[in-house]
Design an enzyme around this catalytic site. Structure first.
Site, mmCIF file in Angstrom:
data_model
loop_
_atom_site.group_PDB
_atom_site.id
_atom_site.type_symbol
_atom_site.label_atom_id
_atom_site.label_comp_id
_atom_site.label_asym_id
_atom_site.label_seq_id
_atom_site.Cartn_x
_atom_site.Cartn_y
_atom_site.Cartn_z
ATOM 1 N N LYS A 206 0.837 -1.199 0.000
ATOM 2 C CA LYS A 206 0.000 0.000 0.000
ATOM 3 C C LYS A 206 0.879 1.259 0.000
ATOM 4 O O LYS A 206 0.678 2.173 -0.774
ATOM 5 C CB LYS A 206 -0.913 -0.045 1.233
ATOM 6 N N GLU A 212 10.624 -4.524 4.546
ATOM 7 C CA GLU A 212 10.716 -5.942 4.166
ATOM 8 C C GLU A 212 10.377 -6.118 2.680
ATOM 9 O O GLU A 212 11.098 -6.786 1.929
ATOM 10 C CB GLU A 212 9.742 -6.801 4.998
ATOM 11 N N GLY A 267 -4.928 -2.194 5.114
ATOM 12 C CA GLY A 267 -4.091 -3.315 4.653
ATOM 13 C C GLY A 267 -4.757 -4.666 4.875
ATOM 14 O O GLY A 267 -4.867 -5.484 3.961
ATOM 15 N N ARG A 268 -5.209 -4.911 6.102
ATOM 16 C CA ARG A 268 -5.766 -6.240 6.420
ATOM 17 C C ARG A 268 -7.158 -6.452 5.828
ATOM 18 O O ARG A 268 -7.740 -7.517 5.986
ATOM 19 C CB ARG A 268 -5.762 -6.467 7.932
ATOM 20 N N GLU A 353 -5.054 -7.146 14.968
ATOM 21 C CA GLU A 353 -4.582 -5.814 14.590
ATOM 22 C C GLU A 353 -5.722 -4.800 14.688
ATOM 23 O O GLU A 353 -5.496 -3.616 14.921
ATOM 24 C CB GLU A 353 -4.041 -5.843 13.154
ATOM 25 N N HIS A 384 -4.645 -33.907 18.042
ATOM 26 C CA HIS A 384 -3.526 -34.726 18.515
ATOM 27 C C HIS A 384 -2.412 -33.865 19.092
ATOM 28 O O HIS A 384 -1.292 -34.334 19.270
ATOM 29 C CB HIS A 384 -2.989 -35.593 17.365
ATOM 30 N N LYS A 512 7.637 -0.614 12.240
ATOM 31 C CA LYS A 512 8.234 -0.123 10.999
ATOM 32 C C LYS A 512 9.369 0.875 11.290
ATOM 33 O O LYS A 512 10.302 1.008 10.521
ATOM 34 C CB LYS A 512 7.167 0.500 10.091
#
Ligand code: G6Q
Length: 549
Positions: A206, A212, A267-268, A353, A384, A512
């Site tokens: 965005k 990263e 973003g999410r 978030e 399990h 960030k």
């Protein structure tokens, strides 16, 4: 706005919780043969059964009173109509516009956003079709065989989860890959067997400044140019998805190859925007539209259905009931479907978030719990591994159990066994096993009275453990879209109850900034003293040992 804990509906719920705390769900089921019918709803192909919860009609009535007192309907309309409800970033919240298949106008600052949304969708259609058909060629004239999405957080989890969930809708001639981690291992392992001549990189960010993503993007470009040699080849192999044209241009991607979205898409919540391009390439644009349609239909239900039969509202309020009145700290997402492996981590970001906040919309510290810890795992694997704790610890772990009627690849009795487990777990969690039942079971197995007495405490299951069951006809693009929107609106409603801004993420912004300060200190082997003693010593220890750059 009135403080939450002072509201009449809140206090009524506190009183009601005290009455309900001794109630066992076994008794609720025994007393009411219609319990399933009264506490389950069908939305298209999605059956939502919330009857195995510690609640009665009265609980639902009180929870809905709370939703009304918090004006859930009013806020929902504000969101859908583009009001600036993200108050700390001064933005509307309009991911719903991206899947507004009715095309009704939605205005931001007096301008209808729909023509822009449709324009980008049309560009996504053309581009995805060109890549899928092989008409889009790499620099040496070969069609694309591998697409690598480089993005992180909201620019990764959505498309990665959906692409995996809908793997069955993909053709084998194009493989999708996702690189998010700054750890170079991921880029290396992804590129290891790829051919730069037939690889397309989608740089999804965005802001187009996320360290990263930009670092991975630059390294991918270098890897590509090592073979292509010629910068002019980049335009056949790199496209951008962003809101930041300036940074895209600086990176060297032609704006004609940038797919735009807008600051009013968080973003999410961005998988419905151009961030979904990898999905369109993977499953085809028509299927991508079905995915949008599924979300749109859930949006319509959420907007229009009365609160008491509104699926996202009910799911949200049940979460509030456990989080705020029973002190449950976590909520688990347990899909009994291999294709939904990444769903728990996708919902984890969306929820944590959004509602992991300690102050309300006006900046006042809150005196009640907000967003729970979301976690989860595939159903039968989880059984399990960690279900022991859900069944027999004192902790209360509400959870959503999700399964499909139809399996895409039935082999023998696999699906029957899978679903038998799905049904059995929530039943066992609800009913438990009392001392009498456990003792009778051991007796039937031939254990002596002495052995039974010794083992009995370990064999008791208190039960009364809550669950929602979500049973879906089959996993297809449309249903997946509906399911994801179901969770989005649940998170939205909970944020409204807690009066937090679910659409900012200052905690992410901090991350960030932080590493930027330390990065230059790692560039030589001189000891540093600028931090606390732990951080200094860790950095200096690292510097004094052989390390990578
Ligand atoms: C999501 C968050 C966060 C964000 C990433 C990537 O809501 O804000 O996960 O999506 O930090 O940001 P960019 O898309 O700007 O690279």
């Amino acid at each position: 706005m009135n403080p939450l804990t002072k509201l009449n509906s809140w206090q009524a719920l506190q009183t009601h919780q005290a009455e309900m705390s001794g109630t066992h769900m076994r008794d609720l089921f025994a007393d009411n043969p219609h319990r399933f019918h009264e506490f389950s709803y069908l939305f298209n192909d999605i059956l939502f059964d919330f009857s195995k919860n510690r609640l009665t009609k009265e609980t639902i009535r009180l929870l809905i009173n709370l939703a009304e007192e918090r004006d859930v309907k009013g806020w929902t309309e504000k969101m859908f109509s583009g009001e600036t409800i993200n108050n700390t970033e001064n933005r509307p919240v309009l991911h719903t516009a991206l899947r507004n298949r009715s095309n009704r106008p939605i205005y931001v600052k007096g301008e209808d956003v729909m023509p822009g949304v449709n324009h980008v969708l049309e560009r996504m259609r053309k581009f995805s079709e060109a890549v899928r058909s092989g008409a889009w060629k790499g620099f040496s004239g070969k069609p694309i065989t591998d697409v690598v999405n480089i993005g992180i957080g909201g620019s990764d989890l959505g498309p990665a989860m959906v692409t995996e969930a809908l793997l069955d809708y993909q053709r084998p001639n194009i493989k999708m890959h996702f690189v998010s981690n700054i750890d170079s291992t991921q880029l290396f392992e992804t590129n290891r067997y790829l051919n730069p001549e037939t690889t397309l990189f989608i740089i999804s960010s965005k802001t187009f400044t996320t360290v990263e993503t930009m670092t991975n993007a630059r390294s991918a470009r270098e890897w590509f140019l090592n073979v292509a040699k010629d910068e002019s080849a980049i335009e056949r192999h790199f496209v951008a998805i962003s809101t930041n044209a300036e940074e895209v241009r600086k990176f060297g991607i032609d704006l004609g190859l940038m797919f735009e979205f807008w600051e009013w898409v968080g973003g999410r919540y961005s998988v419905w925007s151009a961030i979904g391009l990898p999905i369109a390439i993977a499953i085809g644009f028509k299927r991508f539209e079905e995915f949008l349609q599924g979300a749109f239909e859930m949006d319509e239900h959420f907007r229009k259905a009365p609160l008491e039969i509104n699926l996202p509202v009910i799911m949200a309020m049940i979460g509030i009931w456990y989080n705020n009145f029973f002190g449950a700290d976590t909520h688990a997402i347990i899909p009994y479907d291999q294709y939904l492996k990444r769903l728990p981590s996708y919902i984890r970001q969306m929820d944590m978030e959004s509602n992991g906040k300690r102050v309300d919309r006006d900046g006042n510290p809150v005196d009640y719990a907000t967003g729970p810890i979301i976690w989860g795992e595939l159903g039968s694997n989880g059984q399990h591994a960690f279900f022991q704790l859900i069944h027999q610890s004192e902790r209360l772990i509400p959870a959503d159990y999700i399964a499909m009627h139809e399996n895409k690849h039935p082999i023998g009795e696999h699906h029957t066994i899978l679903l038998a487990n799905f049904f059995a777990q929530t039943e066992a969690l609800m009913k438990g096993k009392n001392a009498q039942e456990a003792a009778a079971e051991m007796k039937a197995e031939g254990l002596s009275d002495e052995q039974i007495a010794k083992l009995l405490p370990h064999k008791i299951f208190t039960g009364n453990k809550p669950s929602n069951s979500i049973l879906i006809q089959k996993l297809d693009p449309k249903t997946l879209g509906s399911l994801m929107a179901f969770y989005e609106h649940k998170v939205f409603v909970q944020g409204l109850i807690w009066n937090v801004n679910s659409f900012d993420q200052w905690g992410v912004e901090l991350g960030k900034q932080l590493a930027k300060a330390i990065q230059p200190e790692l560039s030589d082997n001189q000891p540093i003293h600028s931090h606390d003693s732990s951080t200094n010593s860790l950095i200096n220890y690292y510097k004094s040992h052989p390390h990578s750059r």
